[in-house]
Motif scaffolding. Sequence first.
Motif, short mmCIF file in Angstrom:
data_model
loop_
_atom_site.label_atom_id
_atom_site.label_comp_id
_atom_site.label_asym_id
_atom_site.label_seq_id
_atom_site.Cartn_x
_atom_site.Cartn_y
_atom_site.Cartn_z
N GLY A 51 2.64 0.96 10.85
CA GLY A 51 2.48 1.60 9.56
C GLY A 51 3.30 2.88 9.52
O GLY A 51 4.49 2.89 9.78
N GLU A 52 2.64 3.97 9.21
CA GLU A 52 3.31 5.27 9.15
C GLU A 52 3.42 5.94 10.52
O GLU A 52 4.09 6.98 10.66
N SER A 53 2.78 5.38 11.53
CA SER A 53 2.72 6.02 12.84
C SER A 53 3.80 5.48 13.77
O SER A 53 4.09 4.29 13.78
N GLN B 75 16.81 9.22 17.63
CA GLN B 75 15.99 8.20 16.97
C GLN B 75 15.06 8.86 15.96
O GLN B 75 14.01 9.40 16.32
N CYS B 76 15.46 8.82 14.69
CA CYS B 76 14.61 9.33 13.61
C CYS B 76 13.51 8.32 13.32
O CYS B 76 13.72 7.10 13.44
N SER B 77 12.36 8.80 12.92
CA SER B 77 11.23 7.90 12.69
C SER B 77 11.51 6.89 11.59
O SER B 77 11.08 5.74 11.66
N GLU B 78 12.28 7.29 10.56
CA GLU B 78 12.53 6.40 9.43
C GLU B 78 13.47 5.25 9.80
O GLU B 78 13.56 4.27 9.07
N GLY C 31 0.79 -1.22 0.00
CA GLY C 31 0.00 0.00 0.00
C GLY C 31 0.82 1.26 0.00
O GLY C 31 0.27 2.36 0.04
N THR C 32 2.15 1.13 -0.01
CA THR C 32 3.04 2.31 -0.02
C THR C 32 4.14 2.07 -1.06
O THR C 32 4.27 0.99 -1.63
N LYS C 33 4.95 3.10 -1.26
CA LYS C 33 6.11 2.98 -2.13
C LYS C 33 7.40 2.79 -1.33
O LYS C 33 8.49 2.80 -1.90
N LYS C 34 7.27 2.57 -0.03
CA LYS C 34 8.45 2.48 0.83
C LYS C 34 9.10 1.10 0.69
O LYS C 34 8.45 0.07 0.86
N GLN D 84 9.81 -12.10 9.49
CA GLN D 84 8.44 -11.75 9.90
C GLN D 84 7.57 -11.42 8.70
O GLN D 84 6.34 -11.48 8.79
N GLY D 85 8.19 -11.06 7.58
CA GLY D 85 7.43 -10.68 6.40
C GLY D 85 6.67 -9.39 6.60
O GLY D 85 5.64 -9.16 5.96
N ALA D 86 7.17 -8.55 7.51
CA ALA D 86 6.45 -7.32 7.82
C ALA D 86 7.43 -6.24 8.24
O ALA D 86 8.52 -6.53 8.75
N ILE D 87 7.03 -4.99 8.03
CA ILE D 87 7.77 -3.82 8.49
C ILE D 87 6.79 -2.90 9.19
O ILE D 87 5.73 -2.58 8.63
N CYS D 88 7.12 -2.53 10.40
CA CYS D 88 6.22 -1.70 11.21
C CYS D 88 4.83 -2.32 11.33
O CYS D 88 3.82 -1.63 11.28
N GLY D 89 4.81 -3.63 11.48
CA GLY D 89 3.54 -4.31 11.67
C GLY D 89 2.70 -4.46 10.42
O GLY D 89 1.60 -5.03 10.48
N LYS D 90 3.19 -3.98 9.29
CA LYS D 90 2.43 -4.06 8.04
C LYS D 90 3.08 -5.10 7.13
O LYS D 90 4.31 -5.17 7.02
N LYS D 91 2.26 -5.86 6.45
CA LYS D 91 2.76 -6.90 5.56
C LYS D 91 3.60 -6.29 4.46
O LYS D 91 3.29 -5.23 3.92
N ALA D 92 4.71 -6.96 4.15
CA ALA D 92 5.63 -6.47 3.12
C ALA D 92 5.81 -7.53 2.05
O ALA D 92 5.91 -8.73 2.34
N THR D 93 5.83 -7.10 0.81
CA THR D 93 6.08 -8.00 -0.31
C THR D 93 7.56 -7.95 -0.68
O THR D 93 8.26 -6.99 -0.36
N VAL D 94 8.03 -8.99 -1.34
CA VAL D 94 9.43 -9.08 -1.71
C VAL D 94 9.62 -8.60 -3.15
O VAL D 94 8.88 -9.00 -4.06
N LEU D 95 10.60 -7.75 -3.35
CA LEU D 95 10.98 -7.25 -4.67
C LEU D 95 12.41 -7.64 -4.96
O LEU D 95 13.23 -7.74 -4.03
#
Length: 841
Positions: free
Chosen positions: A336-338, A311-314, A52-55, A66-77
């Motif tokens: 997610g973004e939060s 500690q930067c958010s990114e 759902g993002t371009k990140k 975990q297949g996730a970043i910040c609790g959100k599912k991530a796909t493999v590229l």
Amino acid sequence: MKIFFLFTFSTFLLSAFEQATASAHYDKILTHSRIRARDQGPNVCALQQVMGTKKKYFSTCRNWYQGAICGKKATVLYECCPGYMKMDGTRGCPAVAPIDHVYGTLGIVGATSTQQYSDISKLREEIEGRGSFTFFAPSNEAWEQLNSEIHRNLVDNVNIELYNALHHHMVNKRMLTKDLKNGMTLVSMYNDQKLLINHYPNGVVTVNCARIIHGNQIATNGVVHVIDRVLTAVGNTIQDFIEVEDDLSSLRAAAITSDVLDILGRPGHYTLFAPTNEAFERLPRGVLERIMGDKVASEALVKFHILNTLQCSEAITGGAVYETLEGNTVEVGCDGESLTVNGVKMVKRKDIVTSNGVIHLIDEVLIPDSAKQVIELGGAQQTTFTDLVAQLGLASSLRPEGQYTLLAPLNGAFSDDTLRMDQRLLKTILQNHIIKVKVGLNELYNGQELETIGGKLLRVFVYRTAVCIENSCMVRGSKEGRNGFIHIFRQIINPAEKTLHEMLRNDKRFSVFLSLVKAADLDDVLSRPGEWTLFVPTNDAFKGLTDDDKDILIRDKNALRNILLYHLTQGVFIGSGFEPGVTNILKTIQGGKLYLKTVNDTLLVNELKSRESDLMATNGVIHVIDKLLYPADLPVGNDQLLTILKKLIKYIQIKFVRDSTFKEIPLTFYNPSITQLTKLIEGEPEFKIVREGETITKVIHGEPIIKTYTKIIDGRPVEVTEKKVTEERIIQGPEIKYTRITAGGSDNEEKLKKLLEEEVTKVTKFIEGDGHLLEDEEIKRLLQGAGTEYTKVTKVIEGEPQIIEREIKKVHLEEAPVRRVQPTRRTQGGAARRRTRLAYS
């Protein structure tokens, strides 16, 4: 010399390698990404993209699996690694990307907006020419996300504003990611503005909190790193920002009151989670006033919002724990973004970069345990306890200036029957969970007694993996507040009220066992003070035992004692104090071993289940079993006894060795304590100097009159008057030897008294009018440095050795507060008889 040189050189190389490794997290993560994509062909990297993002991220092992970043599912590229490119008809990325000047490289990495702005701002000529530059180039998406007004102002004034803004993204030397060390400050090419570099262990590299999303694209005249946002100028400190930001006036007041604001004006790398005014308004008024009126609490409050790391958010791709300036930790994560703090989404605005750190605005005030009252420390699992303490009026007795320790049972410890109790009884139960002093976990020790606000004394038992108070053991979660500690317990604490013997006597389930205890003359053991663990079989364990069988058991006292004392071990062992699943070996008073372990919260004794455990007594603990215990290695030599035991014990094979006997177990394994009392006995003991080793036998005819017994209870004498008793006692040797010290003059008497107080810790006897009588070895030690003004005379008192010796050991030098008998009789020589006082304790 060669060895020294080699050692120095190798140390230098190792140090250089460690430093390079420590600052090359980005390159490590990139290497892992190549390994994950090795099946895709050469020079391919595996990335994760948040759905759902371009990140996109070169991921850590944790995020990858975990297949996730910040609790959100991530796909493999799968993409070409930085510096490589595809070729038609081949797998992977076998070709090296073309090397161009910085301007041309901006196009290669897809930063076309930055390339375009460089062209129209007249920067192109500079970055195409000679030099060595590092360009932190905002991506096309970064320019799109820039505030529209700022974006418009830059584009409208390309020759100055835009040119300066692009120069702010440049450094006048080439810096690869391995050169970008955490905490480094670079000077940009615009007005020497600072660029704050952070290089995190998860491979994220930030510049003023902008993340490098594509790094190390080499150019002929430098290097390009693509970043995910447009950089803004950094000039102010965190203190400067707080002082001018209207929405942080409450935080500003708290920081000034606690003398913390100045810290945020010093150089450093801080992270401030800054509560807004609205966040402070949400606090209960009384809580805020109490904290602000207490400088220690207010300082703790403000420091709890400050990290000593930037500690930067990114850089936050999962939860991590960080230590605050207050000393405790907070968990910073993302959803997610939060950003989240302690699992709660509370960050309203993030990454306000200053010259000495970063600020994240939050809409909640973080209150550390050290600023809370002890009753406020209870968590979600102790709400029943804290609610009851408040409802029954006990919370008001916990004064802010006081010191307390709460022993808080988990919610599940309170049964419905407990909650339906009369409130007065329930209040008493809760009082047993409030200690009137502040005691931390590391201050507790085995055998310690803690007094509750209700006046009860609770015993502490410390085991290898557990700390228990009475019948209940702690679980993790102890906290320290402003006026006390809170410790979490599995069960409601039940202080002991009765001895082991009283508990057996009052429970009909144990009547058979108790009758055998009495027959073996062991009931006194279970009545006296001590620390015992007793495994008590119920009457069900004796089913089939006839009266004749019982008589046979009782007649063989040695056998009976061996059997009963196999159920008794010295020390108090709580069932829940044992490490689960691990066998614990206890030596019994009989000498055999018991094997204990807990499985699924059930205590097993020699693999037999305890039906009820942890029944606390004032002198120990009872664990109830429904079988008679017997040591498997103890043989029986009597046919009748073997038949009886086989009736009762079927879970083991009892050994039979004809004519074997049970060992005698004397009742010397416990020391019966004697209630402290004072006897006043008319008459005077004779003193006679005898040769050492000589035995005296003498018959004394007289009328010893016991005038008063004085029991010392809680430090106060209680007198009991009894009738006169006429007796004839035979006292025979060996004689008891004493040493009398005589001091000349009042000054010497005072000096002797001082010496006695300082040097002698155990005084064995004191007789009025006859100087100080001590055991000879103690006096010998004392007199070695006492001077010549003291003399000693050794005398012998006739008496029963076993009685006198015991009395001697219990006597104290201090005079007991008792009534004195008026001297009325004299000896033949006319001298007044001395009253002899024997003090027992």
